[in-house]
Design an enzyme around this catalytic site. Sequence first.
Site, PDB file in Angstrom:
ATOM      1  N   THR A   1       0.840  -1.200   0.000  1.00 38.42           N
ATOM      2  CA  THR A   1       0.000   0.000   0.000  1.00 38.42           C
ATOM      3  C   THR A   1       0.873   1.248   0.000  1.00 38.42           C
ATOM      4  OG1 THR A   1      -0.050   0.123   2.417  1.00 38.42           O
ATOM      5  CG2 THR A   1      -1.780  -1.167   1.361  1.00 38.42           C
TER       6      THR A   1
ATOM      7  N   THR B   1       4.828   2.337   1.055  1.00 32.77           N
ATOM      8  CA  THR B   1       5.622   1.109   0.984  1.00 32.77           C
ATOM      9  C   THR B   1       5.683   0.594  -0.445  1.00 32.77           C
ATOM     10  OG1 THR B   1       4.919   0.559   3.240  1.00 32.77           O
ATOM     11  CG2 THR B   1       5.914  -1.201   1.935  1.00 32.77           C
TER      12      THR B   1
ATOM     13  N   ARG C   1      -7.291   6.624   5.212  1.00 34.35           N
ATOM     14  CA  ARG C   1      -7.777   5.970   6.426  1.00 34.35           C
ATOM     15  C   ARG C   1      -8.341   4.573   6.128  1.00 34.35           C
ATOM     16  NH1 ARG C   1     -10.942   9.964  10.651  1.00 34.35           N
ATOM     17  NH2 ARG C   1      -9.184  11.307  11.180  1.00 34.35           N
TER      18      ARG C   1
ATOM     19  N   LYS D   1      -3.815 -13.842  15.208  1.00 35.76           N
ATOM     20  CA  LYS D   1      -4.823 -14.820  15.630  1.00 35.76           C
ATOM     21  C   LYS D   1      -4.709 -16.082  14.781  1.00 35.76           C
ATOM     22  CE  LYS D   1      -9.792 -15.648  16.075  1.00 35.76           C
ATOM     23  NZ  LYS D   1     -11.146 -15.066  16.165  1.00 35.76           N
TER      24      LYS D   1
ATOM     25  N   HIS E   1      22.350   1.981  49.292  1.00 36.33           N
ATOM     26  CA  HIS E   1      21.190   1.141  49.584  1.00 36.33           C
ATOM     27  C   HIS E   1      19.895   1.952  49.704  1.00 36.33           C
ATOM     28  CE1 HIS E   1      24.011  -2.163  51.351  1.00 36.33           C
ATOM     29  NE2 HIS E   1      24.190  -1.962  50.057  1.00 36.33           N
TER      30      HIS E   1
ATOM     31  N   GLY F   1      31.984   2.897  47.894  1.00 35.81           N
ATOM     32  CA  GLY F   1      31.169   2.019  47.050  1.00 35.81           C
ATOM     33  C   GLY F   1      29.768   2.547  46.810  1.00 35.81           C
TER      34      GLY F   1
ATOM     35  N   ASP G   1       9.270  12.513  73.896  1.00 34.19           N
ATOM     36  CA  ASP G   1      10.559  11.885  74.196  1.00 34.19           C
ATOM     37  C   ASP G   1      11.631  12.178  73.153  1.00 34.19           C
ATOM     38  OD1 ASP G   1       9.207  10.378  72.319  1.00 34.19           O
ATOM     39  OD2 ASP G   1       9.383   8.465  73.370  1.00 34.19           O
TER      40      ASP G   1
END
Length: 514
Positions: free
Chosen positions: A31, A34, A61, A134, A272, A301, A468
């Site tokens: 098409t 392409t 479309r 499919k 870490h 490291g 505390d």
Amino acid sequence: MRTALLSVTDKTGIVEFASHLFALDFRLLSTGGTARTLREAGLNVTDVSDITGFPEILDGRVKTLHPKIHGGLLGDVRLDSHRSAMAEHGIGSIELLCVNLYQFADAISKPHSLDEAIEAIDIGGPAMIRAAAKNFANVAVVVDPNDYDLVLSSIKVGISSDERHQLAAKAFRHTAFYDSMVSRYLTSNSGETNWPETLTIGMQWDNRELRYGENPHQKGARYLDPLTKSECLRAAELSSGKEISYNNWLDAEAAWELVSDLPRGACAIIKHGNPCGAAIGSNLGASYRMAKETDPISAFGGVVAFHGKLDPSAVEAMTEKGNFLEVIISEGWSDPELCDEFLKGTAWTKNVRFLEASIASKASFQTIRSIRGGYLIQDSDEEPKTENWEVVTSLQPTEGQSEAIKILWAIIPHVKSNAIVVGNTTRLLGVGAGQMNRVQSVKLAIEQAGSGAKGAVLASDAFFPFPDSIETAANAGISAIIQPGGSKKDSEVIAAANELGIAMVFTGVRHFRH
């Protein structure tokens, strides 16, 4: 004669692929662009419209949405009933479909209108791909130019059922990924504010091999969001060193997010997932040395990030004796020759990974965490644009304390809860992270700060449930505290701060990080 239908947006390798198919006695259907490309290469091509007897309409479309195309893709020629129906209606079988789709992500990554985005949505392509996939028992479907050579090799000996099965699975992944981009784009543009009833997030493997996951017995890979191509480490360039590991990526992300929240010239070190150092010095080298001083053992490291371009001061500081880094992240180099100089250093500098990235945006994004059988989704933890901070003690913070408070409040969202940080206007002094109770986090942060705690500022990611922790902070010489507030015992906590001579600010915002 066997039939192959080719209709591709990405024309990489399509002429060579089609040429080999033609040599293998395939009739070539095609098409638009392409077909034009193949004809210009001297190939004999049949237009789809010659098969359907219907021209391309509606600005292209509608061109392949026709029974003679979809019947050829969906017809199960193993069944007598299908063969009879196809013969009755003049439908020829299509043994190979080669399709890739309109480049939707590229279309919406540049300035565009909604109408332009809509035109970039492929309809016929996904319909053909799904039909062929499919019917993979009879049709080979190819959506990736990287598979052309493999498919050609298989055709010569006969494509096996397993190969067609694998190609079909890849095809459905391809269309599902494509549809996820379209659905996310339209959802975000529709003004939808609720959580959608289904979540579609398509990711692409970045072709980077992770040596393993968090541990050697775990496999790991990195996938990227095609709709956020310029975001932070997503687009970071690895300019040297061996491949980055799963844990390195996590720490690199943590380091870069943190340093992006600090002023230009800052340095952050992560180990870490938690900050083990952060500082703002007179230059990048000074910032690194000060950040390392917070916890020199953990910094060894670690992963380091700089808010700025690496300069001679940074190179000098990082190559001093006793340093070892896994990953270095910055906005680049002030002079490219500095990189060569750095790599000629010690053994570790030759292997260190350099990442060049743009400063992280403060815009909110969705975070995803897996649970067994599902995912938890939330907005990222960004500081509200409107600050409703309130000094709740009789003692007001000094100018220096206020400056330190802002810096520590920028750091606290990047520390694992329960989180406490202690610091001053220039650097992080102590961290208490990941503890089950807040008092323990306070003790750890103060212990790490040592004598530096005297006169320093303390930040907490959530409220203090009891006085505390305030008493512990006062005993160490903490001069000011910033916290969200919101405890039933706020009045007791404020009273303790007033009694002990500590200025306290409530933000009304909690920054838990689990």
